[in-house]
Scaffold this motif. Structure first.
Motif, short mmCIF file in Angstrom:
data_model
loop_
_atom_site.label_atom_id
_atom_site.label_comp_id
_atom_site.label_asym_id
_atom_site.label_seq_id
_atom_site.Cartn_x
_atom_site.Cartn_y
_atom_site.Cartn_z
N GLY A 1 4.20 -24.44 -34.58
CA GLY A 1 4.86 -25.14 -33.49
C GLY A 1 3.90 -25.69 -32.47
N LEU A 2 2.72 -26.12 -32.94
CA LEU A 2 1.62 -26.52 -32.05
C LEU A 2 1.32 -28.01 -32.11
N HIS A 3 1.85 -28.70 -33.11
CA HIS A 3 1.44 -30.08 -33.37
C HIS A 3 1.72 -31.00 -32.18
N VAL B 1 -1.48 -10.76 -41.39
CA VAL B 1 -1.21 -9.65 -40.49
C VAL B 1 -1.22 -10.21 -39.07
N LEU B 2 -0.09 -10.06 -38.38
CA LEU B 2 0.07 -10.60 -37.03
C LEU B 2 0.28 -9.43 -36.08
N ASP B 3 -0.67 -9.23 -35.18
CA ASP B 3 -0.63 -8.11 -34.23
C ASP B 3 -0.14 -8.62 -32.88
N GLU B 4 1.07 -8.25 -32.53
CA GLU B 4 1.71 -8.69 -31.28
C GLU B 4 1.62 -10.21 -31.13
N PRO B 5 2.11 -10.97 -32.09
CA PRO B 5 1.96 -12.43 -32.01
C PRO B 5 2.82 -13.08 -30.93
N ASN B 6 3.83 -12.35 -30.44
CA ASN B 6 4.70 -12.93 -29.42
C ASN B 6 4.44 -12.35 -28.04
N ALA B 7 3.27 -11.74 -27.84
CA ALA B 7 2.99 -11.09 -26.56
C ALA B 7 2.92 -12.10 -25.42
N GLU C 1 8.44 -18.14 -29.29
CA GLU C 1 8.94 -17.10 -30.18
C GLU C 1 9.80 -17.69 -31.29
N ALA C 2 10.55 -18.74 -30.96
CA ALA C 2 11.33 -19.42 -32.00
C ALA C 2 10.41 -20.05 -33.03
N ALA C 3 9.28 -20.62 -32.55
CA ALA C 3 8.31 -21.19 -33.48
C ALA C 3 7.69 -20.09 -34.35
N LEU C 4 7.48 -18.91 -33.77
CA LEU C 4 6.93 -17.79 -34.54
C LEU C 4 7.89 -17.37 -35.65
N GLN D 1 9.22 -17.34 -41.44
CA GLN D 1 10.15 -17.74 -42.50
C GLN D 1 9.47 -18.67 -43.51
N GLN D 2 8.62 -19.59 -43.03
CA GLN D 2 7.90 -20.48 -43.94
C GLN D 2 6.92 -19.69 -44.81
N LEU D 3 6.23 -18.72 -44.20
CA LEU D 3 5.32 -17.89 -44.98
C LEU D 3 6.07 -17.11 -46.06
#
Length: 584
Positions: free
Chosen positions: A446-448, A491-497, A504-507, A512-514
């Motif tokens: 969600g960065l583009h 492996v995502l460590d606290e990706p929504n911190a 968070e919606a983009a996360l 889901q894509q992964l």
């Protein structure tokens, strides 16, 4: 260790041994240069004992031209041996540079205290010593007996005098070796510790300055600094005393040799030319020993650097380049995993076991200090002090070649670390920038659209450690870097911190894509709101697995435990683990 004949050579020794041809060439040029150093002596003898007696201009011109030719050859030999050593030093850096770079990073991961800067500093110190005066003096030293033999030929008394001074210089060198090595190494270690302490505090300069902690930390650094200064002062004082005695012996030798020659001339046992020549020869015979004494400090430093570098390469051997595995699928198995940390009595993880099929999304929950971030590092194979097994497709993850495995892994640590460069370079992991893959990773995170609003788009520099970006932007760039390419384990460590609702919606969309691509995902979080994307839940409590299994089964078990906990007769169960209530 490599075995050659009856000797076992370390990797570093083997690398130096590979330059034996260069050292042989240096030895040959040293032979020519040292033999031709007799030319000034012979010239003096001829001038004083033949030319001045015969008063022949032709003889003087002939002797001068011959001597000048010898000087040209000697200078050429001196220049060539120095050039060969310099080229050998550069080649040594080229041979060991990448190896030291990789080993020092592995050492940093295992918390063995090594660093890239220190390891390369040791390599530079070795290279400088190999190409410096100490090595040249080593090649000159075997020719000292030749000069002594010529002195004995001129007169035995002169030879014995030179021998006495050589023994004195050798004894001084031995004394220096016995008494300066340990203090110099201790001083170097103390200075390194002081510098490392200061560097660790400079990395947090903003925090120290804003809360007025600089004044409080200065005494701690000052104590280390004063200790390093004191130890360095003692080591330097001893080295300077040895150097002063060396100068005393050298100056005494020059004067006494001239006086002894004059006495022999007065007695008619030596010619005036022989007196001058003997003084020069004695200086040449003792010069290599004097040089070795003068370079003793650099020798001690180079020896310590050699030992540190040798230990580093032995502890972190080069992986077999012929070892190649098929691309992993992403199945992860953890068996009896125990993770410890230096200075901590109890392990962080205590026998964690789980099995996750490929293409599964596992959400790891647990209170602070339960070992979630440590588990993430263990899954990536970057945590030291581990017992048990972490298997990727049935193979130990630390047995893979990291360069081969890296593109198949994605990791977003809790503390995002970006690097100076452009956004595209950071997303592409500073490899070859594939525009399509970079854009795909940015879209996935969600960065583009946000990147396109920057003045230079994907080519926008982010500054050192990404300090030109906000916390949420750094987190998204780190997420895009983790999913770049086609990883099979993320492996995502606290990706929504640091993410807002949009982030968070983009996360969630990224996970889901992964999952749709068949990627195995471990998502560590405190927020149960993201449980909707999970296939499995793994709950940690005090370093142990409290619950593990399919999401719905674990949630039903926790709800049942919470319902039972609300009944007055039942004691509160330990299963809650300090987590937020699980939503229905």
């Amino acid at each position: 260790m490599k075995k050659t004949g009856f000797f076992h050579r370390s990797e570093l020794t083997e690398a130096l041994w590979a330059f034996r041809r260069e050292f042989i060439v240096v030895g040959i040029f040293s032979m020519v240069a040292n033999v031709l150093m007799l030319a000034p002596t012979m010239y003096m003898l001829q001038i004083f004992d033949r030319v001045m007696m015969s008063r022949s201009d032709l003889t003087l011109i002939a002797m001068s031209l011959i001597t000048l030719f010898f000087f040209v050859v000697m200078a050429f030999s001196e220049w060539m041996r120095s050039r060969v050593l310099v080229q050998a030093g550069l080649r040594l850096d080229g041979v060991l540079g990448a190896r030291v770079f990789n080993a020092s990073f592995e050492a940093r991961l295992t918390q063995s205290g090594a660093s890239v800067a220190r390891a390369f500093g040791d390599l530079i110190q070795i290279r400088q010593f190999v190409t410096g005066n100490g090595t040249l003096a080593f090649f000159d030293l075997p020719w000292a007996p030749i000069y002594l033999a010529v002195l004995f030929f001129l007169h035995p008394v002169l030879g014995y005098a030179a021998l006495v001074f050589a023994v004195l210089q050798g004894a001084l060198a031995w004394f220096g070796h016995r008494h300066t090595v340990a203090p110099a190494e201790e001083a170097s270690k103390a200075a390194s510790e002081s510098g490392a302490y200061l560097q660790s505090k400079l990395r947090n300069a903003e925090v120290l300055e804003s809360m007025g902690m600089v004044h409080n930390l200065r005494p701690h650094w000052q104590a280390r600094h004063d200790k390093a200064l004191e130890m360095n002062g003692r080591a330097q004082a001893l080295i300077h005393r040895i150097t002063a005695w060396s100068k005393f012996i050298r100056y005494s030798q020059q004067s006494l040799a001239l006086g002894l020659g004059a006495l022999l001339v007065i007695d008619g046992q030596l010619s005036p030319g022989g007196m001058i020549a003997a003084n020069v020869l004695m200086g040449k015979a003792l010069a290599p020993i004097d040089t070795l004494v003068g370079t003793w400090r650099s020798f001690i430093g180079a020896r310590s650097a050699f030992e540190r570098l040798e230990t580093l390469l032995q502890l972190h051997p080069e992986r077999d380049p012929s070892l190649s595995r098929v691309a992993p699928q992403g199945a992860v198995t953890v068996r009896d995993l125990v993770a410890s940390a230096p200075g901590r009595a109890q392990p962080i993880l205590k026998g964690v076991s789980t099995a996750v099929p490929a293409g599964t999304v596992t959400v790891v929950l647990g209170p602070s200090g339960s070992g979630k971030s440590t588990l993430a590092r263990c899954l990536m194979g970057i945590w030291p002090g581990v017992s048990g097994e972490v298997l990727l497709d049935g193979l130990p993850i630390d047995g893979w070649d990291r360069m081969e495995l890296g593109p198949h892994l994605g990791y977003l640590p809790q503390d995002i670390e970006l690097f100076e460069g452009s956004i595209a370079e950071n997303i592409a992991r500073f490899g070859e920038v594939d525009a399509e893959k970079v854009i795909a990773a940015a879209r996935s995170a969600g960065l583009h659209e946000m990147i396109l609003r920057f003045p230079k788009g994907y080519d926008t520099p982010i500054g050192e450690a990404g300090n030109l970006l906000s916390g949420g932007q750094r987190q998204r760039v780190g997420l895009a870097r983790a999913v770049y390419g086609d990883p099979v384990l993320v492996v995502l460590d606290e990706p929504n911190a640091n993410l807002d609702d949009v982030g968070e919606a983009a996360l969630v969309s990224t996970v889901q894509q992964l999952k749709a691509r068949g990627c195995t995902v471990f998502l560590i979080t405190h927020r149960p709101g993201i449980l909707g994307v999970a296939d499995r839940l793994l709950i940690l409590q005090d370093g142990m697995v409290q619950a593990d299994g399919p999401r719905d089964a674990v949630l039903n078990a926790l709800r049942a435990a919470q319902s039972a906990a609300q009944s007055p007769p039942s004691p509160p169960p330990a299963a809650a683990g300090g987590l937020q209530p699980i939503p229905a």
